[in-house]
Design an enzyme around this catalytic site. Structure first.
Site, PDB file in Angstrom:
ATOM      1  N   TYR A  63      -2.088  -1.384  10.451  1.00 10.03           N
ATOM      2  CA  TYR A  63      -2.015  -1.511   8.988  1.00 10.03           C
ATOM      3  C   TYR A  63      -0.685  -0.969   8.461  1.00 10.03           C
ATOM      4  CZ  TYR A  63      -3.958  -1.254   4.172  1.00 10.03           C
ATOM      5  OH  TYR A  63      -4.218  -1.413   2.823  1.00 10.03           O
ATOM      6  N   SER A  94       0.878  -1.176   0.000  1.00 14.32           N
ATOM      7  CA  SER A  94       0.000   0.000   0.000  1.00 14.32           C
ATOM      8  C   SER A  94       0.909   1.217   0.000  1.00 14.32           C
ATOM      9  CB  SER A  94      -0.851  -0.029   1.270  1.00 14.32           C
ATOM     10  OG  SER A  94      -1.395   1.237   1.552  1.00 14.32           O
TER      11      SER A  94
END
Ligand code: NAD
Length: 260
Positions: free
Chosen positions: A155, A142
């Protein structure tokens, strides 16, 4: 066809980014294994691919479960004769301020992203080494593999970790012609992101429109979401790349949100 007869195992491919990669890989001639927690949705996606003339199967796999991962990869290898590409893509998002982050939520997210990446990569590397013809491992990172955002401690930690894991696999896998790379998308409108918009609006005390404009897309060069098609094209490019010149790398696909 850039991936003709390649066998690709894609985790989390019953939805969102993984599902689009499955369809695009099939159009490029790959045999697709949809490995997902949600067997019903995985079976439906595999059927859609088969109905369109492709070759696909679904396997039930919780990527945090060592036995299920090993069995799912073994079943795929038995059905299609090997594995050439792993896309470790299954993922979730949980947002809380760090000081309020429940330990259970931290462990759940880390297990899916970090343990899942490790277990699926290990099972596929073992199969690739046995086959003796190399392979490609792609991790779904990401922009949060490089940047940080408030509320996303788990995350961001997990996604940064995938960059390190890919670099280790690039080094350990080289002798067996196994390449490892990371795709780092910006925000993509999938169920994972649609769930976050109201959650972030509540946590930050702003409107949902402001979350999209002033949080999610604020740093992009053009205020645009990245699409599932953008990510799938990157996944085709990385899997079809013909040599080990491209290994241990990350490609950031984010409308310029993050530039390296
Ligand atoms: P999604 O929610 O649409 O799909 C996730 C899939 O993973 C679902 O089919 C779900 O059943 C599956 N899954 C969840 N837990 C699992 C488990 N334990 N074992 C096996 N499968 C499991 O999400 P998405 O947006 O397509 O995200 C896919 C990946 O892309 C994730 O790793 C996510 O972090 C990453 N990503 C997404 C975005 C985005 O903006 N959507 C941006 C960057 C990275």
């Amino acid at each position: 066809m850039q991936l003709k007869d390649k066998v690709a195992i894609i985790t989390g491919a019953a939805s969102g980014i993984g599902k689009e990669i499955a369809f695009e890989y099939s159009r490029e001639g790959a045999k697709i294994v949809i490995a997902d927690l949600n067997l019903e949705a995985a079976t439906a996606a595999a059927k859609e691919i088969s109905d369109a003339g492709g070759t696909a199967m679904a396997v039930a796999m919780n990527v945090t479960d060592e036995a299920q991962v090993d069995k799912g990869v073994a079943d795929a290898v038995a059905a299609y004769g090997g594995v050439d590409v792993l896309i470790s893509n299954a993922g979730i998002q949980i947002v809380h301020p760090l000081v309020d982050f429940p330990f259970e939520d931290w462990k759940k997210l880390m297990a899916i992203h970090a343990d899942g990446a490790f277990l699926t990569a290990r099972a596929c590397m073992r199969a690739m080494i046995k086959q003796g013809k190399g392979g490609t491992i792609l991790f779904m990172g990401s922009v949060h593999s490089y940047e940080a955002s408030p509320l996303k401690a788990a995350y961001v930690t997990a996604k940064h970790g995938l960059v390190g894991l890919a670099k280790v696999i690039a080094k350990e896998g080289a002798k067996d012609h196994i390449r490892a790379n990371v795709i780092c998308p910006g925000f993509v409108r999938t169920p994972l992101v649609d769930k976050q918009i109201p959650e972030q609006a509540k946590a930050l005390g702003i409107s949902e429109a402001d979350v999209i404009k002033n949080v999610m897309l604020k740093e992009t060069v053009d205020g645009e979401f990245t699409t599932v098609a953008d990510v799938a094209q990157t996944a085709i490019f990385l899997a079809a790349f013909p040599s080990s010149a491209l290994t241990g790398q990350s490609i950031i696909v984010s409308h310029g949100w993050c530039m390296k």
